[in-house]
Every structure is written in C-alpha cells, then in structure tokens.
Design a protein around this motif. Structure first.
Motif, PDB file in Angstrom:
ATOM      1  N   VAL A  11     -11.190   0.263   0.571  1.00  0.00           N
ATOM      2  CA  VAL A  11     -10.124   0.807   1.409  1.00  0.00           C
ATOM      3  C   VAL A  11     -10.280   2.315   1.547  1.00  0.00           C
ATOM      4  CG1 VAL A  11      -7.627   1.061   1.702  1.00  0.00           C
ATOM      5  CG2 VAL A  11      -8.561  -1.024   0.650  1.00  0.00           C
ATOM      6  N   LEU A  12     -10.308   2.770   2.804  1.00  0.00           N
ATOM      7  CA  LEU A  12     -10.247   4.197   3.105  1.00  0.00           C
ATOM      8  C   LEU A  12      -8.840   4.478   3.631  1.00  0.00           C
ATOM      9  CD1 LEU A  12     -11.337   7.054   3.657  1.00  0.00           C
ATOM     10  CD2 LEU A  12     -12.222   6.203   5.844  1.00  0.00           C
ATOM     11  N   ALA A  13      -8.069   5.231   2.874  1.00  0.00           N
ATOM     12  CA  ALA A  13      -6.685   5.514   3.224  1.00  0.00           C
ATOM     13  C   ALA A  13      -6.546   6.973   3.645  1.00  0.00           C
ATOM     14  CB  ALA A  13      -5.765   5.213   2.046  1.00  0.00           C
ATOM     15  N   LEU A  14      -6.131   7.194   4.887  1.00  0.00           N
ATOM     16  CA  LEU A  14      -5.908   8.547   5.394  1.00  0.00           C
ATOM     17  C   LEU A  14      -4.401   8.756   5.526  1.00  0.00           C
ATOM     18  CD1 LEU A  14      -8.555   7.180   7.033  1.00  0.00           C
ATOM     19  CD2 LEU A  14      -8.745   9.534   7.795  1.00  0.00           C
ATOM     20  N   GLU A  15      -3.840   9.542   4.629  1.00  0.00           N
ATOM     21  CA  GLU A  15      -2.395   9.772   4.651  1.00  0.00           C
ATOM     22  C   GLU A  15      -2.056  10.850   5.665  1.00  0.00           C
ATOM     23  OE1 GLU A  15       0.719   9.218   4.978  1.00  0.00           O
ATOM     24  OE2 GLU A  15       0.566   8.144   3.060  1.00  0.00           O
ATOM     25  N   LEU A  16      -1.277  10.468   6.681  1.00  0.00           N
ATOM     26  CA  LEU A  16      -0.905  11.389   7.745  1.00  0.00           C
ATOM     27  C   LEU A  16       0.120  12.408   7.267  1.00  0.00           C
ATOM     28  CD1 LEU A  16      -0.423   8.727  10.596  1.00  0.00           C
ATOM     29  CD2 LEU A  16      -2.551   9.697   9.725  1.00  0.00           C
ATOM     30  N   ALA A  17       0.919  12.025   6.265  1.00  0.00           N
ATOM     31  CA  ALA A  17       1.948  12.904   5.698  1.00  0.00           C
ATOM     32  C   ALA A  17       1.620  13.126   4.217  1.00  0.00           C
ATOM     33  CB  ALA A  17       3.330  12.278   5.858  1.00  0.00           C
ATOM     34  N   PRO A  18       0.838  14.159   3.886  1.00  0.00           N
ATOM     35  CA  PRO A  18       0.374  14.341   2.501  1.00  0.00           C
ATOM     36  C   PRO A  18       1.505  14.398   1.482  1.00  0.00           C
ATOM     37  CG  PRO A  18      -0.724  15.882   3.993  1.00  0.00           C
ATOM     38  CD  PRO A  18       0.351  15.223   4.783  1.00  0.00           C
ATOM     39  N   GLU A  19       2.696  14.832   1.906  1.00  0.00           N
ATOM     40  CA  GLU A  19       3.806  14.954   0.965  1.00  0.00           C
ATOM     41  C   GLU A  19       4.280  13.599   0.454  1.00  0.00           C
ATOM     42  OE1 GLU A  19       5.445  15.806   5.207  1.00  0.00           O
ATOM     43  OE2 GLU A  19       3.565  15.927   4.081  1.00  0.00           O
ATOM     44  N   LEU A  20       3.820  12.485   1.091  1.00  0.00           N
ATOM     45  CA  LEU A  20       4.154  11.148   0.601  1.00  0.00           C
ATOM     46  C   LEU A  20       3.304  10.726  -0.591  1.00  0.00           C
ATOM     47  CD1 LEU A  20       4.572   9.159   3.955  1.00  0.00           C
ATOM     48  CD2 LEU A  20       6.386   9.855   2.390  1.00  0.00           C
ATOM     49  N   LEU A  21       2.214  11.430  -0.848  1.00  0.00           N
ATOM     50  CA  LEU A  21       1.284  10.991  -1.892  1.00  0.00           C
ATOM     51  C   LEU A  21       1.898  11.025  -3.283  1.00  0.00           C
ATOM     52  CD1 LEU A  21      -2.109  12.544  -0.698  1.00  0.00           C
ATOM     53  CD2 LEU A  21      -1.494  10.130  -0.789  1.00  0.00           C
ATOM     54  N   THR A  22       2.836  11.938  -3.533  1.00  0.00           N
ATOM     55  CA  THR A  22       3.475  11.969  -4.852  1.00  0.00           C
ATOM     56  C   THR A  22       4.206  10.665  -5.118  1.00  0.00           C
ATOM     57  OG1 THR A  22       3.688  14.371  -4.886  1.00  0.00           O
ATOM     58  CG2 THR A  22       5.231  13.132  -6.245  1.00  0.00           C
ATOM     59  N   ALA A  23       4.918  10.165  -4.108  1.00  0.00           N
ATOM     60  CA  ALA A  23       5.619   8.889  -4.272  1.00  0.00           C
ATOM     61  C   ALA A  23       4.620   7.743  -4.438  1.00  0.00           C
ATOM     62  CB  ALA A  23       6.522   8.636  -3.068  1.00  0.00           C
ATOM     63  N   PHE A  24       3.519   7.767  -3.664  1.00  0.00           N
ATOM     64  CA  PHE A  24       2.468   6.757  -3.826  1.00  0.00           C
ATOM     65  C   PHE A  24       1.958   6.732  -5.271  1.00  0.00           C
ATOM     66  CE2 PHE A  24      -2.194   6.261  -4.039  1.00  0.00           C
ATOM     67  CZ  PHE A  24      -2.314   4.939  -3.653  1.00  0.00           C
ATOM     68  N   CYS A  25       1.767   7.902  -5.851  1.00  0.00           N
ATOM     69  CA  CYS A  25       1.254   7.990  -7.224  1.00  0.00           C
ATOM     70  C   CYS A  25       2.259   7.457  -8.247  1.00  0.00           C
ATOM     71  CB  CYS A  25       0.900   9.436  -7.562  1.00  0.00           C
ATOM     72  SG  CYS A  25      -0.554  10.066  -6.683  1.00  0.00           S
ATOM     73  N   GLN A  26       3.547   7.494  -7.933  1.00  0.00           N
ATOM     74  CA  GLN A  26       4.563   7.071  -8.888  1.00  0.00           C
ATOM     75  C   GLN A  26       4.810   5.569  -8.870  1.00  0.00           C
ATOM     76  OE1 GLN A  26       7.297  10.766  -7.826  1.00  0.00           O
ATOM     77  NE2 GLN A  26       8.243   9.463  -9.371  1.00  0.00           N
ATOM     78  N   ARG A  27       4.344   4.872  -7.817  1.00  0.00           N
ATOM     79  CA  ARG A  27       4.732   3.465  -7.693  1.00  0.00           C
ATOM     80  C   ARG A  27       4.048   2.567  -8.714  1.00  0.00           C
ATOM     81  NH1 ARG A  27       2.289  -0.359  -4.040  1.00  0.00           N
ATOM     82  NH2 ARG A  27       3.004  -2.267  -5.022  1.00  0.00           N
ATOM     83  N   ARG A  28       2.725   2.719  -8.872  1.00  0.00           N
ATOM     84  CA  ARG A  28       2.010   1.899  -9.857  1.00  0.00           C
ATOM     85  C   ARG A  28       0.720   2.598 -10.253  1.00  0.00           C
ATOM     86  NH1 ARG A  28      -2.431  -1.296  -8.836  1.00  0.00           N
ATOM     87  NH2 ARG A  28      -2.979  -1.954  -6.711  1.00  0.00           N
ATOM     88  N   ASP A  29      -0.029   2.011 -11.178  1.00  0.00           N
ATOM     89  CA  ASP A  29      -1.288   2.593 -11.661  1.00  0.00           C
ATOM     90  C   ASP A  29      -2.412   2.243 -10.677  1.00  0.00           C
ATOM     91  OD1 ASP A  29      -3.520   3.462 -12.961  1.00  0.00           O
ATOM     92  OD2 ASP A  29      -3.136   2.408 -14.837  1.00  0.00           O
ATOM     93  N   TRP A  30      -2.957   3.277 -10.019  1.00  0.00           N
ATOM     94  CA  TRP A  30      -4.052   3.105  -9.065  1.00  0.00           C
ATOM     95  C   TRP A  30      -5.388   3.582  -9.634  1.00  0.00           C
ATOM     96  CZ3 TRP A  30      -2.586   0.510  -4.811  1.00  0.00           C
ATOM     97  CH2 TRP A  30      -1.254   0.610  -4.372  1.00  0.00           C
TER      98      TRP A  30
END
Length: 687
Positions: A103-122
């Motif tokens: 998976v290549l994930a391009l986050e259009l809104a970088p400020e969402l990445l903190t929440a992505f990191c908090q959801r589960r262990d990636w």
C-alpha cells in the motif's frame, strides 16, 4: 492532546525512520475524539465547515464498500494507492483480502497522521515497507524495496472522498506524485519481464569483456570543470548539429545510442555514448559505423554483444539492477557500477553527467515531443524503416510519420508556450527529468534544444552559442577517458576458470535452474552455448594477457592471437530458404577463429552434413561471438558432395552476421544426406 501515548509515538518514529516524514502535531483544522478503535476524526474544509472523515456508525463497512466499488469485480492487484489515508480502515480492508498487498498511502491532510498513528500499531507494516506513507506537499515515496512482480498489474487507486473534498489542490498534486514512482517501476518491471531471458544471455555473452573492460565508477569526477552536452535524438537535434560541430571542443559530449549515427553523419564524434536497452533492434544504433577511436561506450552489461564488440577496449560497463546473472558474476569477482535508469536511455545519460562532475549540463535534442510531426531527428537507424515503408506504400517519409503518430493523442505546452504533439510516456520522462534536476541542486541544467516540452524549475532555456561561445576549448578529453579506462578493475584470474566450469554444468543444476525460474522463457540450451562461447573467448584473452605480461608488454583489449575454438551450435548453419543445412556436431570438425587487432581469420572444416528441402544457391555460416564484418571480402573455399567436388567461394557483407557460401558457378546446391563437405578459411576486418 498535548501528550502522545506510546502507540502514537512508536508509529510516528516508524514513519520518520522509513519515510523520513515528520508527522505534524494536530492543528486547529482537525478534531479528534475517542481512542483506539473508538477514535473518530473530523477535518475543517473551506468555509469553516467540519467534515467527519469516517462513518460514525461502522467505518469498517464503509471501507469495505469503498474497496468493492474500486475493484469493480476484478481481483485485488499487488499494489493499492490510497489518496487520503485517514485512520487507515481501507488499509485493514485490502490486507484482509490479500495479505501480501503493498500500500502506498498519500495523505492529503498531513495533520491527520497523528490520529492515524494513535488508532493501532502499524509498525510491522511500516518497517517492512509493505505500507509506505507520505504526505502533502512533497509526497516523497521510495518504492525501491518493492518486488518487480508487484508492478506487472495496474495498481488499484482509492480516493478518500471526504479528505479529497476538503483538500482539492492536494488531491491533484497527489495524482501526479503517485504516477511518477509507479510508472517508473511498472516500466522497468515490464521491460524486465519482457527481456529477462535476453538480459541473462547477453550479460553472459559479454562476460569476457566485463572481466577485462572498465566500469562506470571509473568515470566519477572525470569531467570536473567541463561543460557537458547530452545529445538525444529528438527532432530538434537536426537544428543544432551545425552549431554543435562548431563548438564541439568546448564541452564533453554524451550521445544517447539513438543519436550516435546522426552526430557522426554531422562530423561529430561524441566522447561518450550511452546504451541501456538489451534488444537486437536497439543494438543497430551502434554498429555499421566508421571506427570511432576516441568515442567510449557506457553500456549496460546486457547490451547486444555486437555493439559491445564494436567498442572493444573502449567500454565502461554499468548495470541498472542486480538481476540474474549478477549474483553469480559478483560471487566470482566481477564488479560493475550502477546507473540510475527510468524507462529511457536519456535518464541514464543524465545520471552519467552527474557522475562525471562537470557543468553546466546542456540538453540537446531532448524534445520529448513530436516536434513538427516528426518522431526522431533525421539519419537515425529508423530512417531505413521509414524509407522502406515509404517505398512499399508509395508515400513520402512525412506521410510515414503522420501515419505512425496518428493516435498519439496528447498535447503539451512547449518551451515557447505553444501546444505541441507528444505522448504520455514522453511526458512522464519529462517529469522525471524535472524531479532529477530539482534533486541535483549543485548542478546547472540548460535546455538548448529550442523545441519540445522540457521546461520547468531550474531548467534554463538558451542556445548552444549563448552558453559555449565564451568557453575555452577542452583539451585532453580523450586522454582523460583513456586514463580512466586503463585504471579498470579486472576480475580475478579465477573468473575465467569459473566460466569454464559453468560451461560444463548441466542445465538442470544451479545456477541454471535459478535463472530459468527467474526468466520464464529462458532457453537453457542456448544459454549454456552462450556460456561455452564466452568461456572459450575468456580463455583466449587470458592466455594472451599472460603472454603479453610475460613479455613485459601491455595487453591489448582488441587482440587475442590464440585460436579460439567455437562451441558447437546447430543454429550457426543455415541455407537460403526454404532449403535447410543440417550439420550434426560430429560433422563440425573445425570451427575456430583468431583475432589480430580488428582482423579475424575464420577457419572451418565441415564434413558429413546434409541439405534438405527445395534447392537454393546459398549456404550461411554465422560469424562467431557476435562479430560483424566491417567490409565485404571474398575468398576461395572447397566444396564436396556425393556427386561433385569443386571450388566455391565465401563472402562477407558489411554488417551482415553470416558468411555466405556459393558454388563457383553460383548454381544451386542439391539435396544431400550426410555427403556435404565444406572446407575453407577467410580473413576479414570486423567492426
């Protein structure tokens, strides 16, 4: 949310370590509620409207529907591109359907990445690079660790609709960003799949030269302080050759293989010519040319051996990857530098220019467009094909171009802002050059083509005269190249022995079995014959080198005065169709050659061969080891059959890979069942 829990911290560290991306803190444009699987996130859009990124009731069902809609009934491919990552529910869904998906994930809104990191262990997915995360505005994605086979199918692209609505400009940039690295790998993977068997055979056939020539590493810094002109074969090259001939000694000139013939015709012998493509079709650009004594070849190790033979003693080898048979070659002491290639030999020439260390780097004939409806400049090897089609169809060459370019179907602004005809792959190459130039901040690039679509940040537009008129002449370029070539790394003497052992190895043993598994259409018997031929040549070179060293003389790369026995190959013998010349191994009593400089003496004794099929008047003996004659030569031979014994003659034709054998009267050969004998010897110049 001023303090991150451990889960957020370890994911952020993994993203930073793998993608070199610093995850930003949550901004005022993001609202985060809950934690773990109860996490929800909203994003501020234009007009201060708040948009919930995922379904409040069941985000997993929402992700499942998004994947179903994108797949539209097809199987999950090896790569999924996400434009908008959010909390990563789509990542979970595609992994549930195919465990090895990347998976290549391009986050259009970088400020969402903190929440992505908090959801589960990636971290497992991130550190294994099965999940590559990048973000606006740079979208820097490194896919080099992903397997080639993943790129054979087109990727599945899924757009996160809420984030896309809130970040419209970032979405447009993301589309361009993912296409570039994926196109690169798909192009290289497609070429790798199509040419893998040829790559193995040609690299092995070139192995004796690999062991004794130089490597591209030796050129590092060679042009320090010199302007460099890269010449491609775009239509605009026709307009600059006269000026380039006048300014020829003001710069080091690199030609891509396609541009070599037009430059030579204009009286310009480039200092370096670059060749990457292994196909025989591409090898045509480098043969049937005048002897270019001061032009050196920078070649991928799999380039057509006929082209390598034309630059004996003047080759710097490179490789574009570590494909087979490179693991075997490296294990036996053969080393080779790497060139960065992105679907076109022009990209390799750009990387070479950076290695050379000169500047500014001038780009000529780099239209990357069909300027004035023309596919290439004039006098390339393709000119023969155009003229043949024009003659066959009763049209002129301009109409040939029009027919061939009828469906290219795309327009781009040229260097003057005027729409010009191009193609999607040429636009992709242009975008690669733009990115390459941006990354090479220490080097100045100037497009001197005066046409085409190569423009962008840090690519200046000028004429050759404007850049080079005030430059001093560059003295001693050929001497520099010769010195660098003489400093070559030679493979150990044991390599010749390893090659000889490989020639005796059964094809159902390693490394042949590994090569066959990697290159699905590899003809193992033909490959083993290529190895046997290479081993015979390597042995001749080794004996000659040892003899010259014993005499205290410098070994010459283009001289091997030991007779080289040519391994038996039934494909070496043919007749003018529809007749067949069948030579069993026992009938090939003698087939050997010796080289003195560029002069080959070929000796053959064939006794007990057969002829079958309708009678014709020509027999063909393939000239060994991919050598091509430099001129036509005729010599007498002896021919015997069950019904007659007589003189005949053998003839070479310039650039033709076969010796042609005739009866003295040029009458037909009759059918023979084991009764044909042909004895002879001929001496001729090779390219």
């Amino acid at each position: 949310m001023t303090e991150l829990p451990d889960l957020g911290r370890i994911n952020r560290e993994a993203i930073a370590g793998v993608s070199h991306l610093a995850v930003p803190d949550v901004s005022g444009d993001v609202r985060v509620d809950g934690d773990g699987e109860t996490l929800s996130v909203s994003l501020r859009a234009e007009g201060d409207a708040w948009l919930r990124v995922h379904s409040a009731r069941n985000p997993r069902d929402e992700a499942r529907r998004a994947v179903d809609e994108a797949l539209d009934g097809r199987e999950m491919p090896g790569i999924v591109v996400l434009l908008g990552l959010g909390l990563g529910y789509v990542v979970d869904e595609v992994l549930a359907r195919r465990g090895d998906v990347h998976v290549l994930a391009l986050e259009l809104a970088p400020e969402l990445l903190t929440a992505f990191c908090q959801r589960r262990d990636w971290t497992t997915l991130l550190t294994s690079r099965q999940l590559v995360v990048t973000a606006a505005p740079r979208y820097a994605a490194d896919l080099s660790s992903w397997r080639d086979d993943l790129f054979i199918e087109a990727p599945l692209v899924i757009v996160q609709p809420v984030i896309a609505r809130a970040r419209v400009q970032a979405l447009a940039a993301a589309h361009d960003a993912w296409r570039q690295p994926v196109f690169e790998r798909r192009a290289n993977a497609g070429a790798r799949r199509a040419f893998s068997a040829m790559y193995v055979r040609h690299t092995l056939a070139n192995a004796p030269r690999l062991a004794h020539e130089s490597t591209v590493d030796a050129l590092d810094g060679c042009a320090d302080g010199m302007p460099i002109v890269i010449c491609a074969a775009g239509p605009s090259l026709d307009r600059v050759t006269a000026e380039l001939a006048r300014l020829r000694h003001r710069a080091l000139i690199i030609a891509v293989d396609t541009a070599l013939r037009p430059l030579v015709r204009a009286g310009i012998a480039p200092d370096l010519v670059v060749a990457i493509d292994p196909t025989t079709m591409n090898g045509r650009h480098l043969v049937d040319l005048p002897r270019l004594r001061d032009t050196y070849l920078v070649a991928e190790a799999s380039v057509d051996p006929r082209a390598i033979n034309a630059f004996v003693g003047r080759t710097f080898f490179a490789r574009v990857g570590r494909f087979h048979p490179w693991p075997w070659l490296e294990a036996h002491g053969v080393q080779c530098g790497h060139l960065q290639v992105w679907g076109s030999v022009l990209t390799a020439a750009c990387d070479l220019a950076i290695r050379l260390g000169g500047g500014p780097i001038l780009l000529a004939g780099t239209d990357l467009a069909y300027t004035d409806g023309q596919p290439y400049c004039r006098h390339t090897t393709f000119e023969v094909d155009w003229e043949a089609q024009a003659l066959r169809d009763g049209i002129d060459v301009a109409e040939v171009w029009r027919r061939r370019l009828r469906d290219v179907g795309t327009q781009e602004p040229d260097v003057h802002g005027v729409p010009t005809m191009t193609a999607s792959h040429l636009v992709a190459f242009r975008n690669w050059v733009r990115a390459f130039v941006s990354a090479a901040a220490r080097h100045a690039f100037v497009n001197v083509s005066g046409a085409g679509i190569l423009h962008g940040d840090r690519i200046a537009q000028a004429s050759l005269a404007e850049v080079l008129d005030d430059r001093p002449a560059q003295i001693g370029v050929s001497q520099r190249l010769a010195t660098r070539h003489a400093s070559r790394h030679r493979a150990p003497a044991a390599f010749d022995q390893a090659l000889a052992r490989l020639a005796r190895t059964p094809t159902d043993a390693e490394p042949f079995t590994t090569w066959a598994a990697d290159a699905h259409d590899l003809d193992l018997q033909a490959t083993r014959r290529a190895v046997a031929s290479a081993a015979a040549r390597a042995g001749g070179l080794a004996r000659h080198t040892a003899h010259r060293h014993a005499q205290g003389a410098h070994p010459s790369m283009d001289t091997a005065p030991d007779w080289i026995d040519v391994p038996y190959d039934p494909a070496m013998f043919a007749a003018k169709a529809p007749m067949e010349w069948l030579v069993p191994e026992a009938a090939a009593r003698t087939l050997a050659y010796v080289l003195h400089g560029r002069t080959m003496t070929l000796s053959f004794v064939i006794s007990g061969a057969s002829l079958q099929g309708p009678s014709t008047n020509e027999l063909y003996l393939r000239i060994p080891d991919h050598y091509l004659p430099a001129r036509s030569v005729v010599n007498a031979i002896w021919i015997g059959t069950s019904s007659y014994r007589e003189a005949g003659y053998a003839r070479t034709h310039e650039g033709f890979e076969r010796l042609v054998l005739f009866r003295a009267s040029e009458s037909v050969f009759g059918q023979e069942h084991g009764g044909l004998s042909v004895f002879g010897q001929i001496t001729f110049e090779v390219q």
